[in-house]
Enzyme design. Structure first.
Site, PDB file in Angstrom:
ATOM      1  N   ARG A 183      11.537  -1.029  10.673  1.00  0.00           N
ATOM      2  CA  ARG A 183      10.198  -0.750  11.656  1.00  0.00           C
ATOM      3  C   ARG A 183      10.165  -1.622  12.885  1.00  0.00           C
ATOM      4  O   ARG A 183      10.379  -2.830  12.717  1.00  0.00           O
ATOM      5  CB  ARG A 183       9.042  -0.404  10.980  1.00  0.00           C
ATOM      6  CG  ARG A 183       8.542   0.731  10.177  1.00  0.00           C
ATOM      7  CD  ARG A 183       7.345   0.706   9.584  1.00  0.00           C
ATOM      8  NE  ARG A 183       6.236  -0.044  10.001  1.00  0.00           N
ATOM      9  CZ  ARG A 183       5.192   0.005   9.357  1.00  0.00           C
ATOM     10  NH1 ARG A 183       4.904   0.501   8.297  1.00  0.00           N
ATOM     11  NH2 ARG A 183       4.186  -0.748   9.610  1.00  0.00           N
ATOM     12  N   LYS A 191       0.889  -1.300  -0.012  1.00  0.00           N
ATOM     13  CA  LYS A 191      -0.131  -0.050  -0.009  1.00  0.00           C
ATOM     14  C   LYS A 191       1.046   1.145   0.188  1.00  0.00           C
ATOM     15  O   LYS A 191       0.565   2.255  -0.811  1.00  0.00           O
ATOM     16  CB  LYS A 191      -1.011   0.108   1.239  1.00  0.00           C
ATOM     17  CG  LYS A 191      -2.049  -1.213   1.294  1.00  0.00           C
ATOM     18  CD  LYS A 191      -2.595  -1.040   2.562  1.00  0.00           C
ATOM     19  CE  LYS A 191      -2.168  -1.080   3.941  1.00  0.00           C
ATOM     20  NZ  LYS A 191      -1.334  -2.447   4.053  1.00  0.00           N
ATOM     21  N   ARG A 211      12.077  -5.228   5.053  1.00  0.00           N
ATOM     22  CA  ARG A 211      11.643  -3.712   4.679  1.00  0.00           C
ATOM     23  C   ARG A 211      12.660  -2.780   5.214  1.00  0.00           C
ATOM     24  O   ARG A 211      12.969  -2.873   6.452  1.00  0.00           O
ATOM     25  CB  ARG A 211      10.210  -3.269   4.980  1.00  0.00           C
ATOM     26  CG  ARG A 211       9.886  -2.027   5.092  1.00  0.00           C
ATOM     27  CD  ARG A 211       8.631  -1.605   5.087  1.00  0.00           C
ATOM     28  NE  ARG A 211       7.814  -2.065   6.251  1.00  0.00           N
ATOM     29  CZ  ARG A 211       6.313  -1.972   6.290  1.00  0.00           C
ATOM     30  NH1 ARG A 211       5.632  -1.557   5.307  1.00  0.00           N
ATOM     31  NH2 ARG A 211       6.130  -2.421   7.592  1.00  0.00           N
ATOM     32  N   ARG A 239      -0.640  -8.531  13.455  1.00  0.00           N
ATOM     33  CA  ARG A 239      -1.109  -7.470  12.585  1.00  0.00           C
ATOM     34  C   ARG A 239      -1.831  -8.168  11.377  1.00  0.00           C
ATOM     35  O   ARG A 239      -2.821  -7.679  11.095  1.00  0.00           O
ATOM     36  CB  ARG A 239      -0.008  -6.661  11.902  1.00  0.00           C
ATOM     37  CG  ARG A 239       0.639  -5.660  12.481  1.00  0.00           C
ATOM     38  CD  ARG A 239       2.011  -5.097  12.263  1.00  0.00           C
ATOM     39  NE  ARG A 239       1.955  -4.523  11.107  1.00  0.00           N
ATOM     40  CZ  ARG A 239       3.415  -4.494  10.386  1.00  0.00           C
ATOM     41  NH1 ARG A 239       4.283  -4.980  10.876  1.00  0.00           N
ATOM     42  NH2 ARG A 239       3.460  -4.097   8.995  1.00  0.00           N
ATOM     43  N   ARG A 256     -10.098   0.818   8.572  1.00  0.00           N
ATOM     44  CA  ARG A 256      -9.463  -0.255   9.068  1.00  0.00           C
ATOM     45  C   ARG A 256     -10.588  -1.264   9.306  1.00  0.00           C
ATOM     46  O   ARG A 256     -10.586  -2.357   9.633  1.00  0.00           O
ATOM     47  CB  ARG A 256      -8.448  -0.427   9.918  1.00  0.00           C
ATOM     48  CG  ARG A 256      -7.077  -0.498   9.100  1.00  0.00           C
ATOM     49  CD  ARG A 256      -5.716  -0.189  10.212  1.00  0.00           C
ATOM     50  NE  ARG A 256      -4.716  -1.033  10.075  1.00  0.00           N
ATOM     51  CZ  ARG A 256      -3.701  -0.324   9.545  1.00  0.00           C
ATOM     52  NH1 ARG A 256      -3.610   0.916   9.033  1.00  0.00           N
ATOM     53  NH2 ARG A 256      -2.487  -1.115   9.217  1.00  0.00           N
TER      54      ARG A 256
END
Ligand code: AP5
Length: 221
Positions: free
Chosen positions: A160, A13, A127, A171, A88
């Site tokens: 992160r 996203k 990431r 998550r 969400r």
């Protein structure tokens, strides 16, 4: 054009929203980024949000809705916006409808990026994010040209805190619990499009651009 991006953590996203926003010349509004900025600056809101984010849980609707309401009151959304990570759940979707109604706006297109769990885990554990401009990279899939420095602004790259396997699993569970009702909500409004998102970033982006071009900007809900 007013756009929402849905999809599990790691579907791309943020990566795609940044590119699409540049192409359409409209702002990319990520609730995750806005919350992380608040955490980094230790605002009251950031202090409240921090523990939820560290666990991979949703930050309370009231806090997130407040941030989004404030962000959407900015003059820079006059030609449109891309919402990434919001809404969400149904409560957030309804709150968004209220916010948009007050400013005489409506959503044109909801794009649901569909990605599988093995791909998600591989993407998130590799990431890298720029501390200055928030751009995303990946150790293997999209490595920065200079080791641990951002290609766009030269900022330092970091991993992160919530990109570890245990938090990623939470998550994903949180996402799965809420997503079907949210998808149904936008399917009923006839503005939902699903995009396979396991493939190369360029291919996914091309598909998204095609959908934007096929969408009538005057039809908002
Ligand atoms: P948030 O920051 O929104 O995180 P998320 O939803 O978990 O999504 P991600 O940012 O992890 O994934 P992404 O889909 O953007 O993937 P990306 O493009 O980076 O939220 C974080 C937390 O904040 C939440 O857990 C919650 O606590 C809180 N929060 C946020 N919004 C909230 C809300 N509305 N309500 C309540 N709480 C909220 O890509 C991932 C990696 O893959 C990158 O390294 C990228 O380079 C790579 N990649 C991307 N696409 C491709 C591709 N096609 N091929 C190869 N590699 C790719």
């Amino acid at each position: 054009m007013d756009i929402i991006l849905l999809g599990p953590p790691g579907a791309g996203k943020g990566t795609q929203a940044k590119k699409l926003a540049e192409k359409l010349n409209i702002p990319h509004i990520s609730t995750g980024d806005l919350l992380r900025q608040n955490v980094a600056s230790a605002t009251g809101l950031g202090k409240e949000a921090k523990s939820y984010m560290a666990k991979g849980a949703l930050v309370p609707d009231e806090l997130v809705t407040r941030i989004v309401g404030e962000r959407l009151s900015g003059g820079d959304i006059k030609n449109g916006f891309i919402l990434d990570g919001f809404p969400r759940n149904i409560a957030q979707a309804q709150a968004l409808d209220e916010i948009l109604k007050k400013i005489a706006r409506g959503i044109n297109l909801v794009m649901d990026l569909d990605s599988s769990e093995p791909v998600i885990i591989q993407r998130l554990t590799g990431r890298l994010v720029c501390k200055s401009c928030g751009a995303n990279f990946h150790i293997k899939n999209m490595p920065p040209k200079n080791d641990m420095l951002c290609d766009y602004c030269g900022g330092e790259l970091y991993q992160r805190a919530d990109d570890n396997e245990a938090t990623i699993k939470t998550r994903l569970e949180v996402y799965r619990k809420e997503v079907s009702t949210l998808i149904e909500y936008y399917r009923q409004k006839n503005i939902l499009k699903t995009i396979p998102a396991d493939g190369e970033a360029q291919v996914v982006l091309k598909e998204m651009v095609k959908l934007v071009e096929q969408t009538d900007d005057s039809l908002k809900v």
